[in-house]
Design a protein around this motif. Structure first.
Motif, PDB file in Angstrom:
ATOM      1  N   LEU A 152      -7.063   8.855 -19.213  1.00 39.45           N
ATOM      2  CA  LEU A 152      -8.138   9.161 -19.773  1.00 39.45           C
ATOM      3  C   LEU A 152      -8.340  10.530 -20.121  1.00 39.45           C
ATOM      4  O   LEU A 152      -8.705  10.943 -19.198  1.00 39.45           O
ATOM      5  N   LEU A 153      -9.076  10.793 -21.228  1.00 39.97           N
ATOM      6  CA  LEU A 153      -9.335  12.121 -21.747  1.00 39.97           C
ATOM      7  C   LEU A 153     -10.828  12.329 -21.589  1.00 39.97           C
ATOM      8  O   LEU A 153     -11.183  12.772 -20.570  1.00 39.97           O
ATOM      9  N   MET A 154     -11.642  11.166 -22.130  1.00 34.77           N
ATOM     10  CA  MET A 154     -12.728  11.224 -21.787  1.00 34.77           C
ATOM     11  C   MET A 154     -13.514  10.122 -22.916  1.00 34.77           C
ATOM     12  O   MET A 154     -12.260   9.362 -23.227  1.00 34.77           O
ATOM     13  N   TYR A 155     -15.357   9.518 -22.802  1.00 34.69           N
ATOM     14  CA  TYR A 155     -14.850   8.844 -23.595  1.00 34.69           C
ATOM     15  C   TYR A 155     -16.538   8.688 -23.700  1.00 34.69           C
ATOM     16  O   TYR A 155     -17.361   9.240 -22.826  1.00 34.69           O
ATOM     17  N   THR A 156     -16.801   7.746 -24.559  1.00 36.30           N
ATOM     18  CA  THR A 156     -18.495   7.576 -24.707  1.00 36.30           C
ATOM     19  C   THR A 156     -18.849   6.272 -25.456  1.00 36.30           C
ATOM     20  O   THR A 156     -18.116   5.350 -25.719  1.00 36.30           O
ATOM     21  N   TYR A 157     -19.871   6.189 -24.696  1.00 29.21           N
ATOM     22  CA  TYR A 157     -20.572   4.426 -25.212  1.00 29.21           C
ATOM     23  C   TYR A 157     -21.695   4.723 -25.896  1.00 29.21           C
ATOM     24  O   TYR A 157     -22.294   5.487 -26.591  1.00 29.21           O
ATOM     25  N   SER A 158     -21.454   3.983 -27.350  1.00 32.73           N
ATOM     26  CA  SER A 158     -21.986   4.015 -28.540  1.00 32.73           C
ATOM     27  C   SER A 158     -21.479   4.789 -29.414  1.00 32.73           C
ATOM     28  O   SER A 158     -21.361   5.787 -29.183  1.00 32.73           O
ATOM     29  N   SER A 159     -22.979   5.656 -30.066  1.00 36.13           N
ATOM     30  CA  SER A 159     -22.485   6.211 -31.034  1.00 36.13           C
ATOM     31  C   SER A 159     -23.345   8.030 -30.169  1.00 36.13           C
ATOM     32  O   SER A 159     -24.011   7.960 -29.207  1.00 36.13           O
ATOM     33  N   GLY A 160     -22.648   9.105 -30.837  1.00 34.48           N
ATOM     34  CA  GLY A 160     -23.175  10.184 -30.603  1.00 34.48           C
ATOM     35  C   GLY A 160     -22.055  10.997 -30.185  1.00 34.48           C
ATOM     36  O   GLY A 160     -20.550  10.440 -30.164  1.00 34.48           O
ATOM     37  N   ASN A 161     -22.638  12.469 -29.600  1.00 32.91           N
ATOM     38  CA  ASN A 161     -21.434  13.429 -29.136  1.00 32.91           C
ATOM     39  C   ASN A 161     -21.600  13.231 -27.777  1.00 32.91           C
ATOM     40  O   ASN A 161     -22.379  12.904 -27.072  1.00 32.91           O
ATOM     41  N   LYS A 162     -20.325  13.566 -27.189  1.00 27.36           N
ATOM     42  CA  LYS A 162     -20.129  13.958 -25.624  1.00 27.36           C
ATOM     43  C   LYS A 162     -18.843  15.283 -25.154  1.00 27.36           C
ATOM     44  O   LYS A 162     -18.398  15.562 -25.974  1.00 27.36           O
ATOM     45  N   GLU A 163     -19.420  16.278 -24.907  1.00 31.90           N
ATOM     46  CA  GLU A 163     -18.789  17.387 -24.989  1.00 31.90           C
ATOM     47  C   GLU A 163     -17.994  17.763 -23.211  1.00 31.90           C
ATOM     48  O   GLU A 163     -19.307  17.207 -21.797  1.00 31.90           O
ATOM     49  N   ASP A 164     -17.333  18.301 -22.554  1.00 30.65           N
ATOM     50  CA  ASP A 164     -16.454  18.336 -21.334  1.00 30.65           C
ATOM     51  C   ASP A 164     -15.612  19.049 -21.967  1.00 30.65           C
ATOM     52  O   ASP A 164     -14.166  18.998 -22.280  1.00 30.65           O
ATOM     53  N   GLY A 165     -16.166  20.500 -21.473  1.00 31.19           N
ATOM     54  CA  GLY A 165     -15.053  21.849 -21.490  1.00 31.19           C
ATOM     55  C   GLY A 165     -14.795  21.717 -23.327  1.00 31.19           C
ATOM     56  O   GLY A 165     -15.698  22.137 -23.768  1.00 31.19           O
ATOM     57  N   ARG A 166     -13.477  22.231 -23.170  1.00 29.28           N
ATOM     58  CA  ARG A 166     -12.875  22.478 -24.807  1.00 29.28           C
ATOM     59  C   ARG A 166     -12.992  21.369 -25.649  1.00 29.28           C
ATOM     60  O   ARG A 166     -12.982  21.402 -27.224  1.00 29.28           O
ATOM     61  N   ALA A 198     -16.125  14.512 -27.793  1.00 27.91           N
ATOM     62  CA  ALA A 198     -15.646  13.631 -28.298  1.00 27.91           C
ATOM     63  C   ALA A 198     -17.373  12.872 -29.461  1.00 27.91           C
ATOM     64  O   ALA A 198     -17.962  13.651 -28.861  1.00 27.91           O
ATOM     65  N   GLN A 199     -16.838  11.971 -30.638  1.00 29.11           N
ATOM     66  CA  GLN A 199     -17.848  12.031 -31.665  1.00 29.11           C
ATOM     67  C   GLN A 199     -18.255  10.564 -31.590  1.00 29.11           C
ATOM     68  O   GLN A 199     -16.814  10.330 -32.324  1.00 29.11           O
ATOM     69  N   VAL A 200     -18.721   9.874 -32.389  1.00 26.81           N
ATOM     70  CA  VAL A 200     -18.445   8.182 -32.665  1.00 26.81           C
ATOM     71  C   VAL A 200     -20.157   8.393 -33.963  1.00 26.81           C
ATOM     72  O   VAL A 200     -20.557   8.265 -33.421  1.00 26.81           O
ATOM     73  N   ASP A 201     -19.090   7.645 -34.801  1.00 24.48           N
ATOM     74  CA  ASP A 201     -19.521   7.479 -35.652  1.00 24.48           C
ATOM     75  C   ASP A 201     -19.682   5.836 -35.689  1.00 24.48           C
ATOM     76  O   ASP A 201     -19.264   5.159 -36.467  1.00 24.48           O
ATOM     77  N   LYS A 202     -20.780   4.810 -35.204  1.00 26.18           N
ATOM     78  CA  LYS A 202     -20.882   3.759 -35.550  1.00 26.18           C
ATOM     79  C   LYS A 202     -21.247   3.023 -36.967  1.00 26.18           C
ATOM     80  O   LYS A 202     -20.459   1.811 -37.434  1.00 26.18           O
ATOM     81  N   SER A 203     -22.504   3.766 -38.099  1.00 26.12           N
ATOM     82  CA  SER A 203     -22.167   3.231 -39.251  1.00 26.12           C
ATOM     83  C   SER A 203     -21.004   3.746 -39.566  1.00 26.12           C
ATOM     84  O   SER A 203     -21.131   3.309 -40.942  1.00 26.12           O
ATOM     85  N   SER A 204     -19.727   4.194 -39.830  1.00 21.32           N
ATOM     86  CA  SER A 204     -19.055   4.750 -40.426  1.00 21.32           C
ATOM     87  C   SER A 204     -17.799   3.930 -39.684  1.00 21.32           C
ATOM     88  O   SER A 204     -16.798   4.252 -39.885  1.00 21.32           O
ATOM     89  N   ALA A 214     -17.964  -5.053 -32.878  1.00 18.55           N
ATOM     90  CA  ALA A 214     -17.937  -4.919 -31.713  1.00 18.55           C
ATOM     91  C   ALA A 214     -18.245  -3.948 -30.466  1.00 18.55           C
ATOM     92  O   ALA A 214     -18.142  -4.159 -29.252  1.00 18.55           O
ATOM     93  N   PHE A 215     -17.483  -3.013 -30.579  1.00 16.00           N
ATOM     94  CA  PHE A 215     -16.503  -1.698 -30.249  1.00 16.00           C
ATOM     95  C   PHE A 215     -18.152  -1.495 -29.452  1.00 16.00           C
ATOM     96  O   PHE A 215     -18.964  -0.707 -30.101  1.00 16.00           O
ATOM     97  N   GLN A 216     -18.028  -1.341 -27.861  1.00 14.86           N
ATOM     98  CA  GLN A 216     -19.086  -0.559 -27.547  1.00 14.86           C
ATOM     99  C   GLN A 216     -18.521   1.070 -26.719  1.00 14.86           C
ATOM    100  O   GLN A 216     -19.941   2.042 -26.349  1.00 14.86           O
ATOM    101  N   TYR A 217     -17.707   1.167 -26.165  1.00 13.95           N
ATOM    102  CA  TYR A 217     -16.904   2.065 -25.542  1.00 13.95           C
ATOM    103  C   TYR A 217     -15.595   2.616 -26.445  1.00 13.95           C
ATOM    104  O   TYR A 217     -15.206   1.882 -26.960  1.00 13.95           O
ATOM    105  N   PHE A 218     -15.893   4.432 -26.418  1.00 11.60           N
ATOM    106  CA  PHE A 218     -14.341   4.424 -27.572  1.00 11.60           C
ATOM    107  C   PHE A 218     -13.677   5.541 -26.273  1.00 11.60           C
ATOM    108  O   PHE A 218     -14.247   6.775 -25.999  1.00 11.60           O
ATOM    109  N   MET A 219     -12.396   5.318 -26.108  1.00  7.27           N
ATOM    110  CA  MET A 219     -11.740   6.041 -24.426  1.00  7.27           C
ATOM    111  C   MET A 219     -10.630   6.858 -25.972  1.00  7.27           C
ATOM    112  O   MET A 219     -10.139   6.605 -26.855  1.00  7.27           O
ATOM    113  N   TRP A 220     -10.256   8.156 -25.318  1.00  6.02           N
ATOM    114  CA  TRP A 220      -9.723   8.847 -25.626  1.00  6.02           C
ATOM    115  C   TRP A 220      -8.539   9.292 -24.590  1.00  6.02           C
ATOM    116  O   TRP A 220      -9.199   9.839 -23.030  1.00  6.02           O
ATOM    117  N   TYR A 221      -7.634   8.747 -24.992  1.00 10.67           N
ATOM    118  CA  TYR A 221      -6.556   8.574 -23.798  1.00 10.67           C
ATOM    119  C   TYR A 221      -5.695  10.002 -24.611  1.00 10.67           C
ATOM    120  O   TYR A 221      -5.432  10.166 -25.004  1.00 10.67           O
TER     121      TYR A 221
END
Lengths: 111, 115
Positions: free
Chosen positions: A46-60, A63-69, A29-36
């Motif tokens: 908060l450093l960055m967050y992603t919503y659902s699966s996929g990648n998000k880049e911010d400078g160096r 963040a990557q999320v694989d909801k299937s695994s 049920a988790f949908q947002y994935f935060m890195w602190y």
């Protein structure tokens, strides 16, 4: 089984290295994935967050999320001594502000 | 963003006593939370501080031990009652941001040592 598992480290790398920090989670049920990031004797920020699966880049940072695994990653490129901190993953359901924190990985980047 | 101030920043207390930690946010926020971070450990949610009503406690935490107040949208207190050395920890106040992303802002924490 804990809802969020994270390798506590510590992880020690030389300046300029690529760092990979990882978490696994059990609740689909988790949908947002935060890195602190938490520096010593400070509160987490908060450093960055992603919503659902996929990648998000911010400078160096990427963040990557694989909801299937149920696998969350944070990559740090060209790591700097100022990146030395504890990194906490924190997934969240969409209908609440409550965060469940992983144990945190302590990272040390030496010059 | 929200700036959160906590008092005291640290304290040393005797077993059996109680301590109240104050949390002040520089803007009105909807949600406020109290976390505990034991030495070398991650953050564990104690409770959600509800404005104008009783706090919502997580499993393993009870109101008698951790009474919480939230009289308005910018202020909350957490009391650690009848302390024992096992209560030695960092207690962190947090508040949600305005974006519906789950971003929480944290105070710097109150480091409590119980002798």
């Amino acid at each position: 089984q804990k809802e969020v598992e994270q390798d506590p480290g510590p992880l020690s790398v030389p300046e300029g290295a690529i760092v990979s920090l990882n978490c696994t989670y059990s609740n689909s049920a988790f949908q947002y994935f935060m890195w602190y990031r938490q520096y010593s004797r400070k509160g987490p920020e908060l450093l960055m967050y992603t919503y659902s699966s996929g990648n998000k880049e911010d400078g160096r940072f990427t963040a990557q999320v694989d909801k299937s695994s149920k696998y969350i990653s944070l990559f740090i490129r060209d790591s700097q001594p100022s990146d030395s901190a504890t990194y906490l993953c924190a997934p969240k359901k969409g209908n609440t502000d409550k965060l469940i924190f992983g144990t945190g990985t302590r990272l040390q980047v030496f010059p | 963003s929200a700036v959160i101030s906590q008092k005291p920043s640290r304290d040393i207390c005797q077993r059996g006593t109680s301590l109240t930690i104050q949390c002040q946010v520089d803007s009105q926020v909807t949600m406020m939370f109290w976390y505990r971070q034991q030495p070398g450990q991650s953050l564990t949610l104690i409770a959600t501080a509800n404005q104008g009503s009783e706090a919502t406690y997580e499993s393993g935490f009870v109101i008698d031990k951790f009474p919480i107040s939230r009289p308005n949208l910018t202020f909350s207190t957490l009391t650690v009652s009848n302390m024992s050395p096992e209560d030695s920890s960092i207690y962190l106040c947090s508040a949600s941001g305005t974006r519906n992303t789950g971003e929480l802002f944290f105070g710097e924490g109150s480091r409590l040592t119980v002798l």
